[in-house]
Design an enzyme around this catalytic site. Structure first.
Site, PDB file in Angstrom:
ATOM      1  N   ASP A  78     -11.054 -23.769   1.556  1.00  0.00           N
ATOM      2  CA  ASP A  78     -10.446 -23.199   0.370  1.00  0.00           C
ATOM      3  C   ASP A  78     -11.092 -21.837   0.172  1.00  0.00           C
ATOM      4  O   ASP A  78     -12.158 -21.554   0.732  1.00  0.00           O
ATOM      5  CB  ASP A  78     -10.707 -24.119  -0.825  1.00  0.00           C
ATOM      6  N   ASP A  80     -10.902 -19.595  -3.265  1.00  0.00           N
ATOM      7  CA  ASP A  80     -11.450 -19.365  -4.603  1.00  0.00           C
ATOM      8  C   ASP A  80     -12.499 -20.404  -4.970  1.00  0.00           C
ATOM      9  O   ASP A  80     -12.279 -21.611  -4.827  1.00  0.00           O
ATOM     10  CB  ASP A  80     -10.326 -19.399  -5.652  1.00  0.00           C
ATOM     11  N   MET A 110      -7.225 -26.973 -11.866  1.00  0.00           N
ATOM     12  CA  MET A 110      -8.258 -27.426 -10.937  1.00  0.00           C
ATOM     13  C   MET A 110      -8.717 -28.834 -11.281  1.00  0.00           C
ATOM     14  O   MET A 110      -9.198 -29.563 -10.427  1.00  0.00           O
ATOM     15  CB  MET A 110      -9.442 -26.457 -10.958  1.00  0.00           C
ATOM     16  N   GLY A 169      -4.338 -19.224  -3.707  1.00  0.00           N
ATOM     17  CA  GLY A 169      -4.423 -17.836  -4.134  1.00  0.00           C
ATOM     18  C   GLY A 169      -3.437 -16.966  -3.387  1.00  0.00           C
ATOM     19  O   GLY A 169      -2.471 -17.454  -2.791  1.00  0.00           O
ATOM     20  N   THR A 240      -6.796 -29.920  -5.383  1.00  0.00           N
ATOM     21  CA  THR A 240      -5.831 -29.737  -4.304  1.00  0.00           C
ATOM     22  C   THR A 240      -6.492 -29.828  -2.929  1.00  0.00           C
ATOM     23  O   THR A 240      -5.833 -30.160  -1.941  1.00  0.00           O
ATOM     24  CB  THR A 240      -5.113 -28.378  -4.427  1.00  0.00           C
TER      25      THR A 240
END
Length: 284
Positions: A78, A80, A110, A169, A240
């Protein structure tokens, strides 16, 4: 009957002191077996414990995750709050003077309390960044790499392990990060912003799998089918990322920038320092 089934049954059958003594011996034996199999004869860590503080089953899953990590043939990060210290969309919102409103939505997203596509659409409709703002943001506020991640990626690259960036993102913001880390741009899976000819915000590409809940799972399944990966590891901080395993063969939760309680409680291996992952690879 598998060893997992046996351990599962034993966990609920503490009927007497005699049985407890037998279990203590049993776990010492199993510990030694696992040290030999997974850590070698010189292994130092006790991976299975018969204590009230550690679930036997959880420790077994931790061992399996660590083994998959040692044998990883692909690693997905991931971006961010994992690869970088910030939440990119929050920083973009601040840059566009919409920070507080968007940050509240990010926390809900989140934490898994709304679908990702709902959150993405709501946040972008608040920010409505134009093309000029995106370019200025990238130039004036480049993201900060998380401490230790560059060294970890270098270790993986030295082992010829492909690295992918899978993010909810924006690709335009992630490209400079990938370039800094020598990650091929074709290994980026992220959302694409759309703009009108005059540069005004026109939405996002809803065909990108990363724009939807479960999109990271779709990307990982695609990678496994295309390249035949057998030990693909996903690393991330959010809900996620957690739900992308399976199809990922292992998930490692990361909490060095922010700890999401849902991820911490459900990840089979949760770390707050990338050095821990690096050390496992260097000392296998």
């Amino acid at each position: 009957m598998s060893i997992k089934t046996i351990l599962y049954n034993l966990r609920f059958k503490k009927e007497s002191d005699h049985f407890q003594n037998w279990m203590d011996l049993f776990f010492r034996i199993i510990n030694r077996i696992y040290q030999i199999i997974f850590n070698g004869l010189s292994g130092h860590s006790l991976l299975i414990q018969n204590t009230s503080n550690h679930s036997i089953i959880d420790n077994m899953y931790y061992t399996e995750t660590q083994t998959t990590w040692k044998n990883a043939d692909a690693v997905c990060f991931d971006v961010d709050s994992t690869l970088i210290q910030e939440e990119g969309i929050d920083e973009l919102a601040k840059f566009c003077m919409k920070g507080e409103e968007v940050a509240n939505l990010t926390k809900k997203a989140m934490g898994g309390s709304m679908t990702f596509e709902e959150s993405l659409r709501l946040r972008l409709n608040i920010i409505k960044p134009n093309l000029g703002q995106i370019r200025d943001f990238i130039r004036m506020q480049p993201p900060k790499l998380t401490p230790g991640v560059k060294q970890l990626i270098q270790t993986l690259q030295s082992r010829q392990i492909p690295i992918y960036l899978i993010s909810g993102g924006f690709r335009s913001i992630i490209v400079p990060i990938a370039s800094q880390l020598n990650i091929p741009l074709e290994n980026i899976f992220a959302n694409r912003l759309k703009f009108y000819y005059n540069g005004e915000y026109a939405g996002f590409d809803e065909n990108e799998p990363t724009s939807k809940s479960g999109g990271k799972s779709q990307v990982i399944q695609y990678l496994k089918e295309k390249f035949g990966y057998k030990n693909l590891v996903m690393i991330g901080d959010g809900a996620t990322d957690l739900e992308a395993c399976p199809p990922a063969d292992a998930f490692i939760g990361y909490g060095g920038n922010v700890i999401r309680e849902k991820v911490k409680s459900n990840a089979k291996w949760f770390v707050t320092d990338f050095q821990e992952l690096n050390q496992v690879l260097k000392h296998e």
